[in-house]
Design an enzyme around this catalytic site. Structure first.
Site, PDB file in Angstrom:
ATOM      1  N   HIS A  88      37.478  16.920 -10.652  1.00  0.00           N
ATOM      2  CA  HIS A  88      38.044  15.344 -10.791  1.00  0.00           C
ATOM      3  C   HIS A  88      37.012  14.971 -11.368  1.00  0.00           C
ATOM      4  O   HIS A  88      36.899  13.559 -11.745  1.00  0.00           O
ATOM      5  CB  HIS A  88      37.699  15.101  -9.648  1.00  0.00           C
ATOM      6  CG  HIS A  88      38.610  15.195  -8.104  1.00  0.00           C
ATOM      7  ND1 HIS A  88      39.537  14.800  -8.157  1.00  0.00           N
ATOM      8  CD2 HIS A  88      38.157  16.148  -7.250  1.00  0.00           C
ATOM      9  CE1 HIS A  88      39.905  14.838  -7.298  1.00  0.00           C
ATOM     10  NE2 HIS A  88      39.454  16.293  -6.560  1.00  0.00           N
ATOM     11  N   ASP A 126      34.490  17.921  -4.192  1.00  0.00           N
ATOM     12  CA  ASP A 126      35.594  18.453  -3.413  1.00  0.00           C
ATOM     13  C   ASP A 126      36.674  18.702  -4.189  1.00  0.00           C
ATOM     14  O   ASP A 126      36.583  18.608  -5.937  1.00  0.00           O
ATOM     15  CB  ASP A 126      36.711  16.896  -3.206  1.00  0.00           C
ATOM     16  CG  ASP A 126      36.924  16.370  -3.813  1.00  0.00           C
ATOM     17  OD1 ASP A 126      36.274  15.701  -4.386  1.00  0.00           O
ATOM     18  OD2 ASP A 126      37.915  15.871  -2.875  1.00  0.00           O
ATOM     19  N   GLU A 127      37.678  19.364  -4.327  1.00  0.00           N
ATOM     20  CA  GLU A 127      38.623  20.201  -5.058  1.00  0.00           C
ATOM     21  C   GLU A 127      38.752  20.825  -6.475  1.00  0.00           C
ATOM     22  O   GLU A 127      39.123  20.528  -7.185  1.00  0.00           O
ATOM     23  CB  GLU A 127      40.196  18.959  -4.725  1.00  0.00           C
ATOM     24  CG  GLU A 127      40.476  18.312  -3.906  1.00  0.00           C
ATOM     25  CD  GLU A 127      40.659  17.353  -3.551  1.00  0.00           C
ATOM     26  OE1 GLU A 127      42.532  17.595  -3.081  1.00  0.00           O
ATOM     27  OE2 GLU A 127      41.438  16.482  -4.013  1.00  0.00           O
ATOM     28  N   ALA A 128      37.469  21.162  -6.331  1.00  0.00           N
ATOM     29  CA  ALA A 128      37.054  21.675  -7.709  1.00  0.00           C
ATOM     30  C   ALA A 128      37.594  23.666  -7.816  1.00  0.00           C
ATOM     31  O   ALA A 128      37.221  24.277  -8.314  1.00  0.00           O
ATOM     32  CB  ALA A 128      35.045  21.981  -7.705  1.00  0.00           C
ATOM     33  N   HIS A 129      38.945  23.559  -7.951  1.00  0.00           N
ATOM     34  CA  HIS A 129      39.876  24.366  -7.875  1.00  0.00           C
ATOM     35  C   HIS A 129      39.862  24.867  -9.329  1.00  0.00           C
ATOM     36  O   HIS A 129      40.280  26.056  -9.591  1.00  0.00           O
ATOM     37  CB  HIS A 129      41.551  24.163  -7.503  1.00  0.00           C
ATOM     38  CG  HIS A 129      41.285  23.685  -6.468  1.00  0.00           C
ATOM     39  ND1 HIS A 129      40.442  23.419  -5.420  1.00  0.00           N
ATOM     40  CD2 HIS A 129      42.445  22.283  -5.482  1.00  0.00           C
ATOM     41  CE1 HIS A 129      41.562  22.869  -4.098  1.00  0.00           C
ATOM     42  NE2 HIS A 129      42.272  21.741  -4.763  1.00  0.00           N
TER      43      HIS A 129
END
Length: 563
Positions: A303, A366-369
């Site tokens: 993000h 979060d959401e550190a894809h």
């Protein structure tokens, strides 16, 4: 998933065309606050004037205890007290506490003067009758946020050990008065408070609301308005999501392009914006005057497109991507292998920690894809150490438990009913090692989820979330099947993401009336939680929200008063 297929249309109380509706006018607190009887306003903190809504025609006194959140203990009885032209607000405190007590007394007077038309002078010292605020009680059972309200024919007395408790007691007192007390012009009375005693303390120490100012920027006035609304329901944490792919919203002197360039847009390509350090300090101070602690979040290592676009050296290939105005997630990542990345994190955390007197600093996670697991673990180890270096307690989204949470860290759980068992068990394992949890299940308390298929704003990836679903769950047992003990739960928080939210009216229509229910889950004893009785108390909040100008969703599940 959430409750699907509610067929009743979404109805809102009012629609206004202005982008920013300013909120009620309160002069700023000073140590020796003079009464401003002629102006009819005096209170805690400074706020711009708001547009006065249509009058609320509700002059009935509230039964004792019929407030939101529900009080812990209520003992009704005796004659009511009537506020009249001769009423005084009497402040009784030790010398050390008198300044805070007087501030809260002046805040109360500022709430009541416009609608009652009474002078309501604030005086110090002992005396009989009127509204008495007593700070410094020796009753340890009240804790830091508890209060006792005693009402009878001769007057009302609010007692607390700490300023937060006295302030929360004021919120209960105002809800015991007719809803028209919230108006900013003189209304008809009578202004009666039912007789009896309320003794009230919170269930959880952490009762939060998150506001995403990154996807769409919210001005200082918009945030202050939300703070006032949160305070009414005894919310005590404001989590500000200050950075994301679409915008960086806080000035950082050592990396000036973060705000100047990274903050120059938002979802859909609007102008964006950011808070100067002075503006951020003002927000922190204003929140504190309403007994809310600001928790800033810089989302890392994902993000981060706004930061990556601002400084090429933060990218592994040294090439800055363009600014981003879409709504996809998981595509950006700081370069975990570069030392400059940790110089950047250190500078940002150092400057933000210096601006933030509260104990918490949220680092996302979060959401550190686009970050490998190995890099994620290494990055979070170093980022957490930096937060502790500057004296703050680490908060991260629950993906932090996929790394190694430091001692004292808090994980914010945003999973939902379909979250896999492995992820829930990993979170549970972290709690057994000492990590505390703030619960924000997405299919229960994400305020940007649609109410039903007819809701215009918001999203539905976690399902539809009607008012009953947001209220009807127990934080103490929510993750019990995964092995999370009740004492691992620090509290609850209701996030509001702003991919589709621009104006204050839009924010309110998604937050209200779900937010008061989340506040009750955090404050009230579990024994009081019952949807059938709660929805009646919530319905009684309708005229109050109207008087306050809150553009709430009239859920068909709630028996709102006619008119």
């Amino acid at each position: 998933m959430g409750v699907l297929g509610r067929s009743a249309p979404q109805v809102r109380t009012r629609r206004r065309d202005t982008l920013v509706r300013q909120h009620r006018s309160f002069p700023r607190l000073f140590g020796s606050l003079l009464l401003v009887v002629a102006a009819g306003v005096s209170s805690v903190g400074a706020a711009p004037e708001r547009v006065r809504p249509a009058p609320a025609h509700d002059v009935k006194a509230r039964p004792l205890g019929q407030v939101v959140p529900a009080p812990a203990r209520v003992r009704p009885g005796g004659s009511p007290y009537a506020i009249t032209a001769s009423t005084r607000i009497r402040v009784d405190a030790s010398r050390a506490d008198s300044r805070e007590a007087r501030r809260i007394g002046s805040y109360l007077a500022g709430l009541l003067r416009p609608s009652t038309g009474y002078a309501l002078p604030v005086t110090e010292g002992h005396g009989d009758g009127g509204i008495r605020l007593r700070l410094g009680s020796s009753d340890r059972s009240l804790g830091e946020e508890g209060y006792r309200l005693e009402s009878g024919r001769g007057g009302v007395t609010l007692t607390a050990r700490e300023p937060a408790g006295l302030f929360h007691g004021v919120q209960t007192l105002r809800q015991l008065l007719p809803a028209s007390v919230e108006e900013r012009s003189r209304q008809r009375g009578p202004w009666t408070i039912a007789g009896g005693t309320i003794t009230d303390t919170p269930r959880y120490a952490y009762r939060g609301a998150m506001l995403d100012v990154s996807r769409h920027f919210m001005t200082v006035s918009q945030v202050k308005l939300y703070i006032d609304q949160l305070a009414l329901y005894k919310i005590n944490k404001l989590h500000l999501h200050l950075s994301d792919d679409q915008g960086w919203r806080i000035a950082v002197d050592s990396w000036p392009r973060l705000a100047a360039y990274g903050g120059s847009t938002q979802v859909g390509g609007g102008p964006g914006g950011y808070y100067t350090k002075a503006q951020y300090r003002d927000l922190v101070s204003y929140a504190a005057s309403r007994q809310l602690e600001v928790i800033p979040e810089i989302d890392l290592p994902g993000h981060t497109n706004a930061a990556l676009a601002s400084y090429a050296e933060l990218n592994c290939d040294g090439v800055a991507p363009p600014l981003y105005t879409g709504t996809s997630v998981g595509f950006s990542s700081l370069c975990a292998g570069k030392e400059v990345t940790y110089d950047f994190v250190d500078d940002v955390v150092r400057e933000l920690a210096a601006l933030t007197p509260g104990k918490y600093l949220h680092i996302g996670g979060d959401e550190a894809h686009s970050t490998s697991h190995e890099d994620y673990v290494a990055f979070m180890d170093r980022a957490q150490a930096i937060v502790r270096k500057y004296g703050k307690t680490v908060v991260g989204w629950h993906q932090l438990t996929g790394a190694t949470p430091v001692k004292g860290a808090v994980a914010q759980y945003w999973g939902y009913d379909e979250t896999g068992a492995d992820e829930r068990l990993r979170v549970a394992a972290a709690t057994k090692a000492g990590t505390r949890l703030v619960l924000s299940p997405a299919d229960r308390v994400y305020l940007d989820m649609k109410y039903d298929r007819n809701t215009v704003l918001g999203q539905a990836w976690a399902g539809y979330t009607e008012v009953d679903r947001a209220y009807d769950w127990n934080p103490a047992t929510y993750l019990a099947d995964a092995g999370v003990a009740e004492d691992a739960v620090l509290g609850v928080e209701a996030p509001l993401w702003t991919e589709t939210i621009v104006t204050s009216d839009q924010l309110e229509s998604m937050a209200f009336p779900r937010l008061p229910g989340v506040a009750e889950l955090g404050w009230s004893p579990a024994a009081t939680h019952d949807w059938n009785t709660y929805k009646s108390r919530l319905a009684a909040q309708g005229p109050r929200m109207t008087a306050l100008g809150i553009d709430y969703y009239r859920s068909p599940l709630v028996p709102w008063p006619a008119g």
